[in-house]
Design an enzyme around this catalytic site. Structure first.
Site: not given
Length: 193
Positions: A89-90, A93, A119-120, A139
């Site tokens: 997900g975000r 980051e 993923c992320h 991802y």
């Protein structure tokens, strides 16, 4: 089966399925899962996000569930844990900007403990500079970061997962069956039906 103590680092706008499914699945198997978020305490919640493909060039994002943390990040001592889970997900980051998150990630690689990243979530591994020589997936938009980290990015289908030494990775939540199965193998967990 010996119960393992598993650390899960999450944050606001982590991918809903990549938090909820492994958390509930690993608890259901009989492991202890400790879910923490920097800047938040036990009983507080994170906002998850649901990512989907609806015809645009990238995924869309909608609000997901509220997920309640069951421990305080500031009290985490990495040596007390047997394994690490990093949802995507975000959240990754910005989670990679917390020095203690990076220290936690490095501990699991220094000690060669099992790590499951999806993923992320792999962005936390690239930021921690622990991937040199590994083969992994993520991802696709994280692929360039993987290659720049000294690892080899392996493009896979979204239902695939890759294991290399202590690390199991997948590109996104459709890979949960393979990703979680490989993680159980790393943990030494056998499920008998």
């Amino acid at each position: 089966m010996a119960q393992k103590k598993i650390l899960m680092i999450v944050g606001d706008y982590a991918e809903d399925y990549e938090v909820m499914v492994p958390f509930q699945f690993l608890l259901g198997i009989g492991h202890e899962v400790v879910a923490v978020c920097p800047g938040k305490s036990k009983g507080q919640k994170i906002q998850t996000a649901i990512h989907d493909f609806e015809g645009e060039q990238t995924y869309s994002e909608k609000k997901g569930h509220l997920f309640e943390l069951n421990a305080d990040f500031e009290k985490v001592v990495p040596k007390d844990y047997d394994a690490l889970v990093l949802p995507g997900g975000r959240a990754p980051e910005y989670l990679r900007l917390y020095p203690k998150v990076i220290e936690c990630v490095r501990h699991f690689f220094d000690e060669q403990k099992p790590v499951a990243a999806i993923c992320h979530g792999i962005q936390l591994l690239t930021a921690a500079k622990v991937l040199s020589g590994y083969r992994l997936t993520a991802y696709p938009t994280v692929g360039p970061e993987v290659d720049l980290s000294g690892a080899s990015f392996v493009p896979t289908g979204f239902e695939e997962a890759i294991v290399d030494r202590n690390l199991v990775t997948a590109p996104g939540w459709p890979a949960h069956p393979k990703w979680l199965s490989l993680f159980l193998s790393l943990l030494g967990t056998k499920v008998i039906c």
